[in-house]
Design a protein around this motif. Structure first.
Motif, short mmCIF file in Angstrom:
data_model
loop_
_atom_site.label_atom_id
_atom_site.label_comp_id
_atom_site.label_asym_id
_atom_site.label_seq_id
_atom_site.Cartn_x
_atom_site.Cartn_y
_atom_site.Cartn_z
N GLU A 1 36.65 -42.91 11.59
CA GLU A 1 37.66 -44.55 12.53
C GLU A 1 36.69 -44.98 12.92
O GLU A 1 36.21 -46.07 12.26
N ASP B 1 33.56 -46.08 11.13
CA ASP B 1 33.57 -46.19 9.78
C ASP B 1 33.28 -48.11 10.35
O ASP B 1 32.88 -49.25 9.22
N CYS C 1 31.30 -48.27 6.20
CA CYS C 1 31.71 -49.29 5.41
C CYS C 1 33.06 -50.47 5.63
O CYS C 1 32.91 -51.08 5.22
N ARG C 2 33.13 -50.62 6.79
CA ARG C 2 34.68 -51.09 8.00
C ARG C 2 33.34 -52.37 9.22
O ARG C 2 34.63 -53.06 9.29
N LYS D 1 34.77 -57.21 2.69
CA LYS D 1 36.05 -56.81 2.83
C LYS D 1 36.87 -56.33 3.55
O LYS D 1 37.69 -56.34 4.43
N GLU D 2 36.29 -55.38 3.75
CA GLU D 2 36.83 -54.14 3.92
C GLU D 2 37.35 -54.74 5.98
O GLU D 2 37.60 -53.95 6.11
N ALA D 3 35.80 -55.11 6.40
CA ALA D 3 36.24 -55.90 7.85
C ALA D 3 36.69 -56.72 7.60
O ALA D 3 37.62 -56.21 9.37
N GLN E 1 40.12 -56.96 6.47
CA GLN E 1 40.86 -56.46 6.42
C GLN E 1 41.33 -55.18 8.07
O GLN E 1 42.55 -55.20 7.74
N ALA E 2 40.61 -55.35 8.03
CA ALA E 2 40.10 -54.42 9.42
C ALA E 2 40.06 -54.68 10.64
O ALA E 2 39.66 -54.78 11.87
N THR F 1 28.21 -46.70 3.78
CA THR F 1 28.58 -48.14 2.43
C THR F 1 30.55 -46.77 2.07
O THR F 1 30.65 -48.12 1.60
N LYS F 2 30.47 -45.79 2.18
CA LYS F 2 31.25 -45.71 2.17
C LYS F 2 32.06 -44.08 3.44
O LYS F 2 31.75 -44.36 4.35
N PRO F 3 33.52 -44.64 2.89
CA PRO F 3 34.22 -44.00 4.30
C PRO F 3 33.51 -42.75 5.32
O PRO F 3 33.41 -41.82 4.02
#
Length: 221
Positions: free
Chosen positions: A141, A144, A149-150, A154-156, A158-159, A202-204
């Motif tokens: 985690e 990521d 990926c985070r 958008k992933e960043a 949301q996190a 770029t992937k979990p």
């Protein structure tokens, strides 16, 4: 020139944090009792120590600040917390001043009760926690957020993991800044207040399988 000043011609993209989890300033903050970080701190502060109430004086207070009290405090601990007990002791007898809030002089770092007043014990417990199964099961985690990926997009968002745009790789080409004052200010901000590392994934990231024992180096049994 200040990177937080509004510029109607070049608006700064929205971000969650104006400070950064890893920066020269954060490293100097934690390692102020050790050279060359003592000298670096003095250079950053114009030749004198910062106000005693702003210095690293208590591990418990640092935890409370980062986890509950100050939402902008996102400093990561440095690797030295897990192998170098000297960072907690004022071996060089630095005059770090007296805190206004409780009238206590700043000397050795105040350690949590579970350290029993021992910097060596503090490091031992910290390292045991770092190498615990719980950390191993959640390490992906962190990867990521910092490298994966985070980290961006958008992933960043949301996190809640978006930092000032200037901290990201390739965000600005200082060679293209014509104003010498603005160029030096931008370089100083990047050097002292943090840079996000290059995005590696770029992937979990996969979660570690606790039942798998990695093979020895070279694949030898």
């Amino acid at each position: 020139v200040n990177w937080l000043d509004p510029d109607p011609d070049n608006p700064t993209p929205p971000f969650h944090y104006a400070t950064h989890y890893s920066s020269a300033a954060a490293v100097i903050y934690f390692l102020i009792r050790l050279e060359p970080f003592t000298s670096a701190h003095l250079q950053l502060q114009g030749g004198k120590f910062d106000h005693a109430d702003r210095l690293f004086a208590s591990l418990g207070e640092a935890w409370e600040s980062a986890s509950r009290i100050t939402l902008s405090d996102v400093k990561e601990l440095t690797p030295e917390f897990y192998y170098m007990p000297e960072l907690f002791t004022n071996t060089n007898s630095l005059d770090l001043g007296t805190r206004q809030k409780d009238g206590r002089p700043v000397g050795d770092v105040e350690l949590p009760p579970w350290a029993h007043g021992s910097a060596d014990e503090c490091v031992r417990v910290m390292r045991k926690a770092l190498e615990s199964e719980y950390v191993s099961q959640h390490l992906h985690e962190w990867i990521d957020l910092v490298f994966g990926c985070r980290q961006k997009g958008k992933e960043a968002e949301q996190a809640l993991n978006v930092f000032h745009s200037l901290t990201y790789e390739g965000a600005v080409d200082v060679d293209l800044i014509q104003d010498p004052v603005e160029r030096m200010s931008t370089i100083a901000q990047i050097l002292n207040f943090g840079q996000t590392p290059p995005q590696l994934f770029t992937k979990p990231h996969l979660r570690r399988d606790a039942g798998v024992v990695p093979p020895p180096p070279g694949g030898l049994a």
